[in-house]
Design a protein around this motif. Structure first.
Motif, mmCIF file in Angstrom:
data_model
loop_
_atom_site.group_PDB
_atom_site.id
_atom_site.type_symbol
_atom_site.label_atom_id
_atom_site.label_comp_id
_atom_site.label_asym_id
_atom_site.label_seq_id
_atom_site.Cartn_x
_atom_site.Cartn_y
_atom_site.Cartn_z
ATOM 1 N N TYR A 35 28.344 42.117 38.601
ATOM 2 C CA TYR A 35 29.293 41.288 39.274
ATOM 3 C C TYR A 35 30.113 42.059 40.297
ATOM 4 N N GLN A 37 33.712 42.169 42.654
ATOM 5 C CA GLN A 37 35.173 41.546 42.416
ATOM 6 C C GLN A 37 35.992 42.290 43.729
ATOM 7 N N GLY A 42 38.360 36.733 41.982
ATOM 8 C CA GLY A 42 37.844 36.678 40.648
ATOM 9 C C GLY A 42 36.446 37.360 40.880
ATOM 10 N N LEU A 43 35.435 37.437 39.885
ATOM 11 C CA LEU A 43 34.308 38.078 39.772
ATOM 12 C C LEU A 43 33.160 37.121 40.307
ATOM 13 N N PHE A 45 29.112 36.751 40.686
ATOM 14 C CA PHE A 45 27.826 37.201 39.955
ATOM 15 C C PHE A 45 26.820 37.584 41.157
#
Lengths: 113, 117
Positions: A35, A37, A42-43, A45
């Motif tokens: 992932y 960030q 937010g993260l 994918f």
């Protein structure tokens, strides 16, 4: 190992250089995820490996990004010709099955100058 | 595609009091999982609580509980008796039930929790 291990912890590179980020998952975990960030976000994918199946690369943002997983264990995320927008924390996670909770590493903070 | 929204960039709570973090999501699926993760300065994501969509009962883990409203697509996290160690970024996340998707999570943008002594 006791947890997911990522190296290096921090990486500073010049724009245009290639970088390799390493992830060592928990022993026996068949699933491995990357992932990204970005600062304050937010993260997102990137890629997913499950056993010997073909990886799910649907999250890779461009063809400068690639990843491999050797022997079903350690994974390397490679970013070629780095750009400033690649600056982010790259987190790796593993799980023992598709339904089991994810275990995350501490991430690699990549800074492209 | 699923989306997850956390509308509160930052929340502040007094030690020993309660704070509620909101999360809404958008999906056309009927079976899925929802999660709350905590990210302290160490950067490691730590699973706080998990909810299966088919379960009506709200999940609880010690001082952490959720209010899952499936029809409203809402999944809030309540932290009771807040402690200084609860200070962190909190992320809401969605995972499909589709096996082939594995543990691909869709994350919200996060809420920073500050705990005042």
């Amino acid at each position: 190992g006791a947890g997911v291990s990522q190296s290096p912890s921090n990486k500073v590179t010049e724009k245009g250089k290639d970088v390799e980020l390493r992830c060592d998952p928990i022993s026996g975990h068949t699933a491995l995820y990357w992932y990204r960030q970005s600062l304050g976000q937010g993260l997102e994918f990137l890629i997913y490996f499950q056993g010997n199946s073909a990886p799910d690369k649907s999250g890779l943002p461009s063809d400068r990004f690639s990843a491999e997983r050797t022997g079903g264990s350690v994974s390397t995320l490679t970013i070629q010709r780095t750009q400033q927008e690649d600056s982010a924390v790259y987190l790796c996670a593993s799980s023992s099955s598709h339904a089991s909770p994810l275990h995350f590493g501490n991430g690699t903070r990549l800074t492209v100058t | 595609a699923q989306t997850v929204t956390q509308s509160q960039p930052e929340m502040s709570v007094q030690e020993a009091e309660t704070v509620t973090l909101s999360c809404t999501y958008d999906t056309s699926e009927s079976d899925y999982y929802l999660f709350w993760y905590k990210q302290p300065p160490s950067r490691q994501m730590i699973l706080v609580i998990r909810q299966e969509a088919y379960k009506q009962q709200n999940a609880t883990e010690n001082r952490f509980s959720v209010n899952f409203q499936k029809a409203a697509k809402s999944f809030s996290l309540k932290i009771s008796d807040s402690q200084l160690g609860d200070a962190a970024m909190y992320f809401c996340a969605y995972r499909t039930e589709i096996k082939a998707a594995g543990n691909k999570l869709t994350f919200g943008g996060g809420t920073r929790v500050l705990v005042k002594p």
